[in-house]
Scaffold this motif. Structure first.
Motif, PDB file in Angstrom:
ATOM      1  N   TYR A  52       0.813  -1.212   0.000  1.00 60.11           N
ATOM      2  CA  TYR A  52       0.000   0.000   0.000  1.00 60.11           C
ATOM      3  C   TYR A  52       0.854   1.274   0.000  1.00 60.11           C
ATOM      4  O   TYR A  52       0.313   2.373  -0.040  1.00 60.11           O
ATOM      5  N   ALA A  72      -7.602   4.286  -3.743  1.00 56.41           N
ATOM      6  CA  ALA A  72      -8.641   5.105  -3.130  1.00 56.41           C
ATOM      7  C   ALA A  72      -9.944   4.318  -2.993  1.00 56.41           C
ATOM      8  O   ALA A  72     -10.863   4.729  -2.281  1.00 56.41           O
ATOM      9  N   ASP A  73     -10.024   3.187  -3.682  1.00 56.96           N
ATOM     10  CA  ASP A  73     -11.203   2.330  -3.614  1.00 56.96           C
ATOM     11  C   ASP A  73     -11.220   1.631  -2.254  1.00 56.96           C
ATOM     12  O   ASP A  73     -10.320   0.853  -1.927  1.00 56.96           O
ATOM     13  N   SER A  74     -12.247   1.890  -1.459  1.00 54.55           N
ATOM     14  CA  SER A  74     -12.316   1.325  -0.110  1.00 54.55           C
ATOM     15  C   SER A  74     -12.365  -0.197  -0.113  1.00 54.55           C
ATOM     16  O   SER A  74     -11.974  -0.838   0.864  1.00 54.55           O
ATOM     17  N   ALA A  75     -12.825  -0.793  -1.216  1.00 55.10           N
ATOM     18  CA  ALA A  75     -12.909  -2.254  -1.301  1.00 55.10           C
ATOM     19  C   ALA A  75     -11.529  -2.902  -1.324  1.00 55.10           C
ATOM     20  O   ALA A  75     -11.405  -4.106  -1.079  1.00 55.10           O
ATOM     21  N   LEU A  77      -8.892  -1.707   0.501  1.00 57.67           N
ATOM     22  CA  LEU A  77      -8.198  -1.467   1.763  1.00 57.67           C
ATOM     23  C   LEU A  77      -8.395  -2.654   2.705  1.00 57.67           C
ATOM     24  O   LEU A  77      -9.328  -3.439   2.541  1.00 57.67           O
ATOM     25  N   ASN A  79      -9.541  -5.162   5.498  1.00 55.97           N
ATOM     26  CA  ASN A  79     -10.782  -5.339   6.252  1.00 55.97           C
ATOM     27  C   ASN A  79     -10.466  -5.264   7.736  1.00 55.97           C
ATOM     28  O   ASN A  79      -9.539  -5.920   8.217  1.00 55.97           O
ATOM     29  N   GLU A  80     -11.256  -4.485   8.492  1.00 51.36           N
ATOM     30  CA  GLU A  80     -11.016  -4.338   9.914  1.00 51.36           C
ATOM     31  C   GLU A  80     -12.288  -4.631  10.706  1.00 51.36           C
ATOM     32  O   GLU A  80     -13.378  -4.239  10.305  1.00 51.36           O
ATOM     33  N   SER A 139      -7.335  -7.100  11.381  1.00 55.00           N
ATOM     34  CA  SER A 139      -7.217  -6.440  10.084  1.00 55.00           C
ATOM     35  C   SER A 139      -6.615  -7.447   9.107  1.00 55.00           C
ATOM     36  O   SER A 139      -5.657  -8.141   9.448  1.00 55.00           O
ATOM     37  N   ASP A 144     -10.161  -9.661  -2.883  1.00 56.58           N
ATOM     38  CA  ASP A 144     -10.540  -8.930  -4.081  1.00 56.58           C
ATOM     39  C   ASP A 144      -9.603  -9.305  -5.228  1.00 56.58           C
ATOM     40  O   ASP A 144      -8.390  -9.417  -5.047  1.00 56.58           O
TER      41      ASP A 144
END
Length: 306
Positions: A52, A72-75, A77, A79-80, A139, A144
């Motif tokens: 990242y 910038a796509d939250s998908a 990032l 997972n928390e 996390s 994806d």
């Protein structure tokens, strides 16, 4: 046990019991997406980069596969989510939990005092490791297809490296490595904070550890809720992962590809009680064991002939 091999022995015991790696210095940040190797002498993670990071993204643009990804796509990032329990206990096979007591009282309107007491028994036959985490938070890498394509696009950087796919952080931790003496070990955590704590255990919360241990290495603990990360999972892509093209019929589905990677096992030979690598295994690797067996067989043959 000497301090020289304490970190490796503790990490080894925790990894063999959970398939996860202990961070010997939990305030030291290890993040999802980190990649690197393991320092064999200490068992600690040797950080080389993070997928990242801005530097990695610049390298990605220069990849021959010309793959672009929008971080910038939250998908994409990590997972928390919070753990379902207030505490997470990890212990090696030679340690048992005798009891866990919890008491709660209201100190003031909207504020509670929580006392957690943990009692352990070490059998004394071999060293034992215990790790307690309060308010664990998880996390992990997202399942994806874009993440899979990103990783496959950088074999020159990532091939042969270990990747941090999951981290478990907490508001307070305690770790202890016993020696070979039988021991009863008690730990108490007192937490004062709001009735409804914030996600990161909040600036208004306070914690204090106390412990009773007569043997083993000194207890390590900390209560810095801003970032404490005692545990993480390391995985390594299988060799076929780096083969292109990706996405053809018969390939692994992107959503389960990371889950099917192999957990990274300790990079050292089995350790003795002092944390040193067992010499017998080194001899086998270098063929000395085979030579000894051959010598025995030759002696038996000569005796039979006589």
């Amino acid at each position: 046990m000497t301090n020289k091999y304490a970190s490796r022995k503790f990490i080894d015991l925790i990894q063999r019991a959970t398939s996860k790696w202990a961070n010997w210095d939990p305030p030291r940040k290890i993040a999802v997406g980190d990649y690197g190797t393991i320092i064999n002498e200490t068992g600690e993670f040797d950080w080389e980069g993070n997928i990242y990071s801005a530097d990695f993204q610049e390298q990605l643009k220069l990849s021959k596969y010309k793959f672009n990804i929008d971080f910038a796509d939250s998908a994409l990032l990590p997972n928390e989510h919070e753990g379902g329990d207030d505490h997470f206990i990890v212990k090696s096979w030679s340690a048992t939990t005798k009891e866990v007591n919890t008491s709660t009282d209201v100190a003031a309107p909207g504020v509670v005092n929580v006392t957690l007491k943990f009692d352990f028994q070490f059998d004394g036959n071999k060293p034992a490791a215990v790790l307690i985490m309060h308010k664990p938070r998880y996390s992990s890498l997202p399942h994806d297809e874009c993440i899979i394509r990103l990783l496959k696009s950088m074999p020159g950087v990532l091939k042969g490296k270990y990747i941090v796919t999951e981290v478990i952080s907490c508001a307070a931790y305690m770790m202890h490595l016993s020696d070979r003496k039988a021991e009863k070990f008690s730990v108490t955590l007192k937490a004062d904070g709001p009735v409804t704590p914030t996600i990161n255990a909040g600036g208004a919360a306070s914690f204090a550890w106390s412990s009773e241990s007569a043997y083993g290495l000194p207890v390590k603990d900390a209560t810095r809720p801003q970032h404490i990360l005692p545990l993480y999972r390391l995985k390594q892509p299988r060799p076929k992962f780096w083969e292109w093209p990706f996405g053809h019929r018969g390939d692994e589905k992107a959503y389960d590809a990371i889950d099917r990677w192999e957990d990274v096992d300790p990079t050292w030979n089995p350790l003795d009680d002092e944390g040193e690598e067992h010499e017998l295994y080194d001899a086998e690797m270098h063929g000395d064991f085979g030579v000894s067996i051959m010598a025995i067989l030759m002696t038996m043959t000569m005796t039979t002939e006589l």
